[in-house]
Write an enzyme that holds these catalytic residues in place. Structure first.
Site, PDB file in Angstrom:
ATOM      1  N   HIS A 184      14.351   3.471  11.089  1.00 18.20           N
ATOM      2  CA  HIS A 184      13.778   4.490  10.201  1.00 18.20           C
ATOM      3  C   HIS A 184      12.268   4.258  10.024  1.00 18.20           C
ATOM      4  CE1 HIS A 184      13.731   7.138   6.528  1.00 18.20           C
ATOM      5  NE2 HIS A 184      12.691   6.342   6.263  1.00 18.20           N
ATOM      6  N   GLU A 185      11.907   3.023   9.689  1.00 17.59           N
ATOM      7  CA  GLU A 185      10.487   2.732   9.438  1.00 17.59           C
ATOM      8  C   GLU A 185       9.642   2.942  10.688  1.00 17.59           C
ATOM      9  OE1 GLU A 185       9.455   2.553   6.514  1.00 17.59           O
ATOM     10  OE2 GLU A 185      11.439   2.294   5.618  1.00 17.59           O
TER      11      GLU A 185
ATOM     12  N   HIS B 257       8.426   6.348  10.965  1.00 18.64           N
ATOM     13  CA  HIS B 257       7.166   6.588  10.240  1.00 18.64           C
ATOM     14  C   HIS B 257       5.986   6.061  11.028  1.00 18.64           C
ATOM     15  CE1 HIS B 257       9.030   8.082   6.648  1.00 18.64           C
ATOM     16  NE2 HIS B 257       9.650   6.942   6.354  1.00 18.64           N
TER      17      HIS B 257
ATOM     18  N   HIS C  61       9.670  12.181   6.220  1.00 18.79           N
ATOM     19  CA  HIS C  61      11.077  12.264   5.836  1.00 18.79           C
ATOM     20  C   HIS C  61      11.633  13.656   6.117  1.00 18.79           C
ATOM     21  CE1 HIS C  61      10.738   8.606   3.006  1.00 18.79           C
ATOM     22  NE2 HIS C  61      11.255   8.272   4.180  1.00 18.79           N
TER      23      HIS C  61
END
Ligand SMILES: [Zn+2]
Ligand SMILES: [Zn+2]
Length: 726
Positions: free
Chosen positions: A402-403, A406, A412
């Site tokens: 997930h990170e 980014h 998101h």
């Protein structure tokens, strides 16, 4: 700032349970001292959440019901919750769920980052580690998290060791240097910055979380018969349930665990990390603690933090610290280290007494919230010291994937099933959702077309990258298991029951004999047979520096390499011409620098050549190795006749004069040599540097400067032997 208030203790119900008649058991509810209770009202929680994640501009919403309702609607829409505009139970539950720290509305930064990276060959650096997981498991989790994205884009991710990396990965707690503090256990788990220079593109992980692979603590094992497989919690032993490593069933005090759910049936086990097995850092080469030991005149029978201000647990590795000054740090016990309560960071003590009953595992008794807890002294009733037991933890792989989204420029999403949804949820499925793929391909496009099927040559498809610094790196391989550092994979040769059979013995000699010939006398000639070309060897059996030449052994043959002679490779030569007693398959070789004796290892056997005189084969037992050592996979001469001998993930100190290992010196490779693969197949010293080999790669470590740090990872053939890269 801290919303927490500690409550004063009170034992609510303490029944005097001597009644005779059986009666339905009443749940006993206890208020635990120091139990954390949130004193935030729901409205305060909502205000803080809305501000932190970008839904409002100011923390105080005043009493404007309208604006709170408006902000809540935006949040509910963003998180795909029912749009009530009310602080209902669904919304409150969402606000209490563990999540990513990157705001849902607006960018993370005060200064704008780039939208995307402008190069495709990205690099990353794992700057530090969490103690919750073995290092190779952390390396692997990050590599797999990057592979999630490289599979659907043209991007590649290469591990490097230094600040020049595009993506720097860091574990930190609370305020960790970027103005976006973490919040302790749970809540905010991690955050990452969008692409760009400096801190941009970096990913930070809250080290007050319990990092796992999503299903509880990961405890690696040593020795035993499970080849380093992690503990299986809970497991049953003699009908009892264990949620942590135990000393039950042993008289030597060593902690062990079952590596399957049922020890009684499967009987697979290993020893758990503990100070009775080894220590870390310190000045004792990883030797285990000696209990009791004396420190400043006092006697200690357990690790202590006394004498230190940093809270690290240590012990002496001899009986008297005051005299010998030898010490090491005690390994972290992730399986029983408590959080919360009133003794966070301490260990469960089993068995412990609670309301007069004895407990040998964590329990939910006495609590209304169903959380597992334990006492940190042997008697809760008198000492009232306790904490929560380790839970499932958060999957480092999923949070990292997930990170990294980014770090590549994604925001998101409001699709709850997508990886880029801000809340954490555990899944065993591949984490990418269509929505994630659409997002990342919008930025970078789809994956590069696969190259044509590989022609049947030995030409490597992957060329080593050549960054401008000496610290080149390994390309992650395709697929989810990236890179040569995988989880501890059971090696086929590490069988615990070392039977009487070793490698085929070479001849009947067990005493010094004269070798008939004295080595290769014919000058090597240029050969056109590709099998003769050292550059076509993927993995060597053994590599060693002998008489200023690097010797590379493979299947009964060897090559000699010297940098002094213009990087000239000579050979192949036949092993039997020079060392006729040896088998063709060797595991490791070293020359003891003082005596010039050459030690050859193959399976459970060892040969020692002094010039043309051979002693051997002898069994490894004769060197003091136990039956659990199936082979010696490497050696590092350390001067003064001392040598470190390696067998897979462990190493021992060996005295070349007495030709014995110190059995108490058994240490873990990854504790003393952080960053090297734990399942390497060869370790050797060359030009005073240590090389750890796995697959086609070597990890080079400079042992001279006192910091055991990997300074280079590269190909054995291209980079060490200077083979042409075609
Ligand atoms: Zn996020
Ligand atoms: Zn940070």
């Amino acid at each position: 700032m801290s919303p927490w208030l500690s409550l004063v203790l009170a034992l609510l119900v303490l029944g005097n349970d001597c009644s005779a008649a059986p009666r339905p058991r009443q749940p006993t509810v206890v208020v635990f001292p120091g139990d954390l209770r949130t004193d935030l009202t729901n409205k305060q929680l909502a205000e803080e959440y809305l501000y932190r994640y970008g839904y409002t501009q100011v923390a105080e919403l005043s009493d404007d019901k309208q604006s709170l309702s408006r902000a809540l609607r935006v949040l509910q829409k963003r998180l795909s919750l029912p749009e009530t505009g009310e602080l209902d139970s669904t919304t409150l539950a969402a606000m209490r769920a563990p999540r990513c720290g990157v705001p849902d509305v607006g960018r993370f930064q005060t200064f704008e980052g780039d939208l995307k990276w402008h190069h495709q060959n990205l690099t990353y650096w794992i700057q530090n580690y969490s103690e919750d997981l073995p290092r190779n498991v952390i390396d692997d989790a990050f590599a797999r998290a990057f592979a999630v994205w490289s599979a659907v884009t043209p991007l590649t991710f290469t591990r490097v060791y230094g600040v020049e990396a595009d993506i720097i990965i860091q574990f930190g707690v609370r305020e960790h240097g970027d103005g976006y503090p973490f919040d302790g256990k749970d809540g905010l788990l991690a955050h990452a910055f969008p692409p760009g220079q400096g801190i941009q593109g970096d990913a930070h992980f809250d080290d007050e979380e319990l990092w796992s692979l999503g299903k509880g603590v990961v405890v690696p094992t040593f020795f035993g018969n499970a080849d380093g497989a992690p503990c299986h919690f809970p497991f049953t032993f003699e009908g009892r349930n264990y949620s942590a490593c135990t000393t039950d069933g042993r008289s030597d005090g060593q902690l062990w665990c079952s590596t399957t759910a049922d020890y009684d049936t499967d009987r697979r086990f290993g020893f758990c990390p503990s100070e009775r097995l080894y220590t870390e850092h310190g000045n004792s080469d990883g030797k285990p603690c000696v209990f009791p030991f004396t420190f400043e005149g006092r006697s200690y029978s357990a690790c202590t933090t006394d004498g230190r201000s940093d809270g690290y647990r240590w012990c002496a590795t001899t009986a008297n610290y005051d005299q010998d000054k030898l010490y090491g740090f005690c390994p972290t016990r992730v399986d029983t280290t408590v959080t919360g309560g009133n003794s966070a960071g301490e260990l469960c003590v089993f068995p412990f007494v609670f309301l007069g009953q004895e407990y040998s595992t964590c329990t939910r008794d006495g609590r209304t919230d169903g959380r597992l807890w334990c006492a940190t002294t042997s008697n809760f009733d008198s000492d009232k010291k306790w904490g929560f037991c380790p839970d499932q933890g958060y999957s480092l792989f999923l949070v990292a994937a997930h990170e990294f989204g980014h770090a590549l420029g994604l925001d998101h999403t409001s699709v709850p099933e997508a990886l880029m949804y801000p809340m954490y949820s555990y899944t065993e499925k591949p984490p990418l959702h269509e929505d994630d793929v659409k997002g990342i391909q919008h930025l970078y496009g789809g994956p590069r077309p696969k190259p044509e099927p590989r022609p049947p040559t030995t030409t490597p498809e992957t060329q080593p990258t050549a960054p401008p610094t000496v610290c080149a790196t390994v390309r992650p391989s395709e697929g989810p298991t990236a890179g040569p550092t995988g989880p501890p994979s059971p090696g086929p040769t590490n069988a615990p029951t070392a039977g009487p059979t070793g490698a085929p013995t070479a001849g009947p000699t067990d005493s010094p004999t004269r070798a008939p010939t004295a080595g290769p006398s014919v000058a090597p000639t240029e050969s056109l047979d590709p099998a003769d070309n050292v550059c076509n060897v993927d993995i060597f059996d053994a590599i060693a520096e002998i008489g200023n030449y690097l010797h590379l052994f493979k299947d009964g043959r060897y090559w000699r390499f010297s940098e002094a002679q213009g990087r000239l490779v000579q050979g192949p030569f036949l092993i039997r011409d020079k060392w006729p007693a040896l088998p063709s398959k060797l595991d490791s070789v070293f020359e003891e620098p003082q005596s010039k004796k050459i030690f050859f290892f193959s399976g459970r056997q060892v040969w020692v050549y002094t010039g043309a005189t051979v002693l051997g084969p002898r069994r490894l037992d004769k060197l003091g190795f136990g039956p659990e050592v199936a082979q010696v996979t490497g050696a590092l001469p350390r001067g003064g006749g001392k040598v470190l001998l390696f067998s897979r993930q462990n190493f021992w100190r060996f005295d070349a004069k007495s030709q014995m290992v110190d059995p108490k010196s058994a240490s873990r490779v990854d504790r003393t040599f952080p960053g090297v693969p734990t399942n390497m197949h060869d370790v050797f010293l060359y030009r005073d540097k240590a090389y750890f080999c796995q697959d086609r790669y070597y990890w080079r470590m400079n042992l001279q400067n006192g910091i055991n740090q990997v300074e280079e990872v590269n190909y054995v053939t291209y980079d060490l032997l200077q083979c042409p890269e075609n």
